[in-house]
Design a protein around this motif. Structure first.
Motif, PDB file in Angstrom:
ATOM      1  N   LEU A   1       0.848  -1.230  -0.053  1.00  0.00           N
ATOM      2  CA  LEU A   1      -0.117   0.021  -0.003  1.00  0.00           C
ATOM      3  C   LEU A   1       0.834   1.389  -0.163  1.00  0.00           C
ATOM      4  CD1 LEU A   1      -2.773  -1.095   2.628  1.00  0.00           C
ATOM      5  CD2 LEU A   1      -2.903  -0.735   0.231  1.00  0.00           C
ATOM      6  N   VAL A   2       2.103   1.220   0.692  1.00  0.00           N
ATOM      7  CA  VAL A   2       2.717   2.435   0.801  1.00  0.00           C
ATOM      8  C   VAL A   2       3.582   2.685  -0.606  1.00  0.00           C
ATOM      9  CG1 VAL A   2       5.021   3.123   1.900  1.00  0.00           C
ATOM     10  CG2 VAL A   2       3.165   2.396   3.374  1.00  0.00           C
ATOM     11  N   CYS A   3       3.981   1.389  -1.217  1.00  0.00           N
ATOM     12  CA  CYS A   3       4.592   1.522  -2.578  1.00  0.00           C
ATOM     13  C   CYS A   3       3.666   2.137  -3.524  1.00  0.00           C
ATOM     14  CB  CYS A   3       5.158   0.032  -2.838  1.00  0.00           C
ATOM     15  SG  CYS A   3       6.361  -0.476  -1.860  1.00  0.00           S
ATOM     16  N   ARG A   4       2.349   1.709  -3.582  1.00  0.00           N
ATOM     17  CA  ARG A   4       1.261   1.943  -4.307  1.00  0.00           C
ATOM     18  C   ARG A   4       1.196   3.495  -4.227  1.00  0.00           C
ATOM     19  NH1 ARG A   4      -4.003   3.088  -3.873  1.00  0.00           N
ATOM     20  NH2 ARG A   4      -5.078   2.956  -5.803  1.00  0.00           N
ATOM     21  N   SER A   5       1.213   4.167  -3.102  1.00  0.00           N
ATOM     22  CA  SER A   5       1.046   5.675  -2.821  1.00  0.00           C
ATOM     23  C   SER A   5       2.270   6.312  -3.463  1.00  0.00           C
ATOM     24  CB  SER A   5       1.095   5.965  -1.430  1.00  0.00           C
ATOM     25  OG  SER A   5      -0.116   5.304  -0.800  1.00  0.00           O
ATOM     26  N   ALA A   6       3.647   5.844  -3.292  1.00  0.00           N
ATOM     27  CA  ALA A   6       4.808   6.255  -3.851  1.00  0.00           C
ATOM     28  C   ALA A   6       4.825   6.238  -5.314  1.00  0.00           C
ATOM     29  CB  ALA A   6       6.075   5.622  -3.475  1.00  0.00           C
TER      30      ALA A   6
ATOM     31  N   ARG B   1       3.902   9.351 -10.596  1.00  0.00           N
ATOM     32  CA  ARG B   1       3.074   9.854 -11.538  1.00  0.00           C
ATOM     33  C   ARG B   1       2.444  11.135 -11.737  1.00  0.00           C
ATOM     34  NH1 ARG B   1       0.185   4.179 -12.710  1.00  0.00           N
ATOM     35  NH2 ARG B   1       2.053   2.796 -13.302  1.00  0.00           N
ATOM     36  N   GLU B   2       1.753  11.495 -10.534  1.00  0.00           N
ATOM     37  CA  GLU B   2       0.961  12.708 -10.273  1.00  0.00           C
ATOM     38  C   GLU B   2       1.370  13.476  -8.852  1.00  0.00           C
ATOM     39  OE1 GLU B   2      -3.517  14.264  -9.840  1.00  0.00           O
ATOM     40  OE2 GLU B   2      -3.250  12.358 -10.825  1.00  0.00           O
ATOM     41  N   PRO B   3       2.126  14.395  -9.052  1.00  0.00           N
ATOM     42  CA  PRO B   3       2.461  14.877  -7.605  1.00  0.00           C
ATOM     43  C   PRO B   3       0.863  15.115  -6.798  1.00  0.00           C
ATOM     44  CG  PRO B   3       3.692  15.831  -9.338  1.00  0.00           C
ATOM     45  CD  PRO B   3       2.636  15.122  -9.988  1.00  0.00           C
ATOM     46  N   GLY B   4       0.908  14.950  -5.478  1.00  0.00           N
ATOM     47  CA  GLY B   4       0.041  15.139  -4.751  1.00  0.00           C
ATOM     48  C   GLY B   4      -1.026  14.002  -4.508  1.00  0.00           C
ATOM     49  N   ALA B   5      -1.072  13.194  -5.558  1.00  0.00           N
ATOM     50  CA  ALA B   5      -1.877  11.884  -5.519  1.00  0.00           C
ATOM     51  C   ALA B   5      -1.569  11.069  -4.367  1.00  0.00           C
ATOM     52  CB  ALA B   5      -1.752  11.265  -6.757  1.00  0.00           C
ATOM     53  N   GLY B   6      -0.250  10.967  -3.886  1.00  0.00           N
ATOM     54  CA  GLY B   6      -0.065   9.994  -2.878  1.00  0.00           C
ATOM     55  C   GLY B   6      -0.575  10.763  -1.442  1.00  0.00           C
ATOM     56  N   ARG B   7      -0.435  12.187  -1.353  1.00  0.00           N
ATOM     57  CA  ARG B   7      -0.826  12.686  -0.403  1.00  0.00           C
ATOM     58  C   ARG B   7      -2.624  12.760  -0.119  1.00  0.00           C
ATOM     59  NH1 ARG B   7       0.444  17.910  -1.728  1.00  0.00           N
ATOM     60  NH2 ARG B   7       2.600  16.885  -2.107  1.00  0.00           N
ATOM     61  N   ARG B   8      -3.062  12.696  -1.471  1.00  0.00           N
ATOM     62  CA  ARG B   8      -4.555  12.782  -1.484  1.00  0.00           C
ATOM     63  C   ARG B   8      -5.088  11.244  -0.877  1.00  0.00           C
ATOM     64  NH1 ARG B   8      -4.040  15.850  -5.818  1.00  0.00           N
ATOM     65  NH2 ARG B   8      -3.977  14.072  -7.281  1.00  0.00           N
ATOM     66  N   ALA B   9      -4.042  10.170  -1.444  1.00  0.00           N
ATOM     67  CA  ALA B   9      -4.530   8.676  -0.927  1.00  0.00           C
ATOM     68  C   ALA B   9      -4.485   8.478   0.478  1.00  0.00           C
ATOM     69  CB  ALA B   9      -3.446   7.965  -1.659  1.00  0.00           C
TER      70      ALA B   9
END
Length: 88
Positions: free
Chosen positions: A15-20, A25-33
């Motif tokens: 799950l952490v790797c998926r967020s990374a 790919r899209e800056p801010g997407a991991g933070r939103r996740a």
């Protein structure tokens, strides 16, 4: 270490790797996740699920159920969080 606990650790790492990867790919997407960690309602739902599953699991199969209950709590919190659009 119990194999069941190791499986939970691997799932959490995925799950952490998926967020990374999302963040690359899209800056801010991991933070939103991971924004559900700031949502009190989602955290309450996740904590309730983790406590109920952990208590039931501890009583039926022992301490090996607690890591799974914690993972389930995180997933419940993630699913129950209010999704906001990037402009909010």
């Amino acid at each position: 270490m119990d194999a069941s606990v190791m499986t939970v650790v691997i799932v959490a790492a995925l799950l952490v790797c998926r967020s990374a990867v999302l963040e690359m790919r899209e800056p801010g997407a991991g933070r939103r996740a991971w924004a559900f960690l700031r949502d009190r309602r989602a955290l309450g739902a996740g904590l309730t699920a983790a406590l109920l599953l952990g208590g039931f699991g501890w009583g039926t199969i022992g301490a090996g159920a607690v890591p799974w209950a914690c993972l389930a709590g995180v997933l419940v919190a993630s699913v129950s969080a209010r999704r906001r659009t990037p402009g909010e």
